[in-house]
Scaffold this active site. Sequence first.
Site, PDB file in Angstrom:
ATOM      1  N   SER A  34       0.805  -1.227   0.000  1.00 35.77           N
ATOM      2  CA  SER A  34       0.000   0.000   0.000  1.00 35.77           C
ATOM      3  C   SER A  34       0.835   1.272   0.000  1.00 35.77           C
ATOM      4  O   SER A  34       0.329   2.339  -0.348  1.00 35.77           O
ATOM      5  CB  SER A  34      -0.933   0.026   1.211  1.00 35.77           C
ATOM      6  N   ASP A 324      -4.137   7.939   7.618  1.00 34.57           N
ATOM      7  CA  ASP A 324      -4.959   7.000   8.384  1.00 34.57           C
ATOM      8  C   ASP A 324      -4.060   6.337   9.427  1.00 34.57           C
ATOM      9  O   ASP A 324      -2.941   6.803   9.662  1.00 34.57           O
ATOM     10  CB  ASP A 324      -5.712   6.012   7.467  1.00 34.57           C
ATOM     11  N   HIS A 327      -0.895   4.860   7.277  1.00 32.95           N
ATOM     12  CA  HIS A 327      -0.283   5.431   6.066  1.00 32.95           C
ATOM     13  C   HIS A 327      -0.043   6.932   6.189  1.00 32.95           C
ATOM     14  O   HIS A 327      -0.894   7.652   6.705  1.00 32.95           O
ATOM     15  CB  HIS A 327      -1.194   5.164   4.860  1.00 32.95           C
TER      16      HIS A 327
END
Length: 349
Positions: A34, A324, A327
């Site tokens: 990610s 978040d 991240h």
Amino acid sequence: MANLLIPWLFLVQTLTIVAKTRAKVPAVIVFGDSSVDSGNNNFIPTIARSNFPPYGQDFPGGQATGRFCNGRIPPDLISEALGLKPTIPAYLDPMYSISDFAVGVCFASAGTGYDNATSEVADVIPLWKEVEYYKEYQQKLKAYLGDRKAKKILSEALYLISLGTNDFMENYYTLPNRRLQFTVNQYQDFIIGLAADFVKTIYSLGARKMSLTGVPPMGCLPLERTTNIMEDHACMEEYNNVGLEFNGKLKGLVAKLNSELPGLDVVFADAYNLLLQVIKRPSVYGFEESRTGCCGTGRFEMSFLCDPHSPFTCQDADKYVFWDAFHPSEKTNRMITDHLLKTSLAKFL
Ligand SMILES: *[C@@H]1O[C@H](CO)[C@@H](O)[C@H](O)[C@H]1NC(C)=O
């Protein structure tokens, strides 16, 4: 005589500058998790998704693309800095075709790791499958540009490789199997072995210029701090130390691979210390908060838990180191990218 020389010197200098500013790297090709996924998970059945608001609220057009960020992620910013496109499309996105992918393509999948078992946690694309997609891409590129031109792009492209955090955080420290099998030191070595195999595989397929990214201070990710109740949500020092050790081994691997594989130019991209400094002293770097993320309460929300209707989501993500619970915000991504462009990636500019 001197008067004649000066314009000549000037011309030579100008020509050198022109040669230098012409993109040496014709394409950026991305593998990983990610930290670098631009939306491949939108097209597979997994819960590891982010193609809904508030993700992407600061992305061009306010679009939620599947990037785990409020805005752009490092490969986008690196591509732009290399004089290529400002965003790198996801390979599985049917909106794009080989003409787009010829200058930048992303095979990354949020939630994946070097270890096959890591990709099984959230049913995402394992690294070996990212390589299968890369092989398919090579065929498409050859059909599109012809063999000679395609090979030239594939060998001169910059390959960004960024993963490893999930192997420790989602797998080793969350599930029992690998912990029963390996001490954390042995697991680091296991992952390093898989990283070596990966580099050798894409090298054998023609990749030459690569950047292998280390892991961040994993114990300071808001999600990990949330579980550190005994120490008032301080960073989990054990996870940070594992990250530092792992990065040290990765750096060693990079040196070894460069000496073993002729023509390979792999660099170790390290943002661990920068990120740790930013987390420890956010105000020095223009942030207000580094303990929690912007989305929701910022303590555990990511993917579907990062809810568009949460009343807690912050107004200005630029004030937050983390977007978040796992991240970085776009502002942090910019800071990391600027650092890498000045250090490990400088030779590719
Ligand atoms: C991971 O899975 C692939 C596909 O099944 C397999 O080829 C590969 O050997 C596996 N890797 C390891 C280290 O087990």
